[in-house]
Motif scaffolding. Sequence first.
Motif, PDB file in Angstrom:
ATOM      1  N   SER A   1      45.861  38.542  40.564  1.00 42.20           N
ATOM      2  CA  SER A   1      45.219  39.381  39.745  1.00 42.20           C
ATOM      3  C   SER A   1      44.415  40.719  40.208  1.00 42.20           C
ATOM      4  O   SER A   1      43.827  40.303  41.337  1.00 42.20           O
ATOM      5  CB  SER A   1      44.256  38.689  38.669  1.00 42.20           C
ATOM      6  OG  SER A   1      43.343  38.201  39.543  1.00 42.20           O
ATOM      7  N   SER A   2      44.399  41.707  39.459  1.00 39.62           N
ATOM      8  CA  SER A   2      43.656  42.917  39.758  1.00 39.62           C
ATOM      9  C   SER A   2      42.679  43.117  38.543  1.00 39.62           C
ATOM     10  O   SER A   2      42.842  42.663  37.498  1.00 39.62           O
ATOM     11  CB  SER A   2      44.358  44.109  40.042  1.00 39.62           C
ATOM     12  OG  SER A   2      45.067  44.526  38.991  1.00 39.62           O
ATOM     13  N   PRO A   3      41.792  44.060  38.566  1.00 42.46           N
ATOM     14  CA  PRO A   3      41.104  44.502  37.492  1.00 42.46           C
ATOM     15  C   PRO A   3      42.118  44.756  36.346  1.00 42.46           C
ATOM     16  O   PRO A   3      41.648  44.521  35.251  1.00 42.46           O
ATOM     17  CB  PRO A   3      40.205  45.547  37.820  1.00 42.46           C
ATOM     18  CG  PRO A   3      39.983  45.542  39.328  1.00 42.46           C
ATOM     19  CD  PRO A   3      41.439  44.864  39.823  1.00 42.46           C
ATOM     20  N   ASN A   4      43.074  45.356  36.474  1.00 44.52           N
ATOM     21  CA  ASN A   4      43.883  45.948  35.283  1.00 44.52           C
ATOM     22  C   ASN A   4      45.110  44.784  35.124  1.00 44.52           C
ATOM     23  O   ASN A   4      45.969  45.304  34.038  1.00 44.52           O
ATOM     24  CB  ASN A   4      44.305  47.181  35.703  1.00 44.52           C
ATOM     25  CG  ASN A   4      43.133  48.299  35.916  1.00 44.52           C
ATOM     26  OD1 ASN A   4      42.088  48.117  35.007  1.00 44.52           O
ATOM     27  ND2 ASN A   4      43.493  49.123  36.703  1.00 44.52           N
ATOM     28  N   ALA A   5      45.613  44.077  35.869  1.00 38.20           N
ATOM     29  CA  ALA A   5      46.829  43.299  35.729  1.00 38.20           C
ATOM     30  C   ALA A   5      46.901  41.662  36.306  1.00 38.20           C
ATOM     31  O   ALA A   5      46.167  41.679  37.243  1.00 38.20           O
ATOM     32  CB  ALA A   5      48.164  44.143  36.398  1.00 38.20           C
ATOM     33  N   GLU A   6      47.937  41.032  35.841  1.00 40.28           N
ATOM     34  CA  GLU A   6      48.141  39.906  36.484  1.00 40.28           C
ATOM     35  C   GLU A   6      49.618  39.656  36.718  1.00 40.28           C
ATOM     36  O   GLU A   6      50.372  40.314  36.163  1.00 40.28           O
ATOM     37  CB  GLU A   6      47.693  38.643  35.708  1.00 40.28           C
ATOM     38  CG  GLU A   6      46.141  38.539  35.663  1.00 40.28           C
ATOM     39  CD  GLU A   6      45.742  37.196  34.854  1.00 40.28           C
ATOM     40  OE1 GLU A   6      46.769  36.401  34.131  1.00 40.28           O
ATOM     41  OE2 GLU A   6      44.574  36.812  34.745  1.00 40.28           O
TER      42      GLU A   6
END
Length: 171
Positions: A46-51
């Motif tokens: 994951s990132s802050p904007n997506a998984e």
Amino acid sequence: MTNSRHTLVLNSNYVPIGIIDSRTAFTNVYTQTVDLVSIYKGETFSSPNAEWDIPSIIRTKRYVKLPYHRAILTKRNVFKRDGHKCVYCGKEGSDASLTWDHIIPKSRKGKNTWENLVTSCFKCNNEKDNMTPSEMGWDTPKAYQPHYLVVLNSFIKNTPPDWQPYLMVGT
């Protein structure tokens, strides 16, 4: 996110050719240099904007010709193939509490081969002595040469279930 995941790499013909870090596998999937075959269910990068799903199995788009690899015949690798269990009584054990047994005893010209060596506890091995399993009234265990990837990466403690059909685990 899990840091210790690995990904099985299949050749374009679905034959296993390697095991790599899942981050590297993800990069290959994301850049579309390989096909995604299977994911670790419920686990993501994951990132802050997506998984993104973590790849469990990937497949090359083109056939990769590799030299033939063979699993090395060692006591530890026989134990790994047999799940660290005595093939006669089913008792689980550690490397120190197990031994290997020749299905056809060495005293009868039995060879040190994958097809003739199995995991045994000391009790069963001593009881069997220089007889065959059938002479003992026991079932003859199935012994086979495993795929080299089964024993190559012993740092992977539990083979993921979706890898098993490709690695011939438990056959």
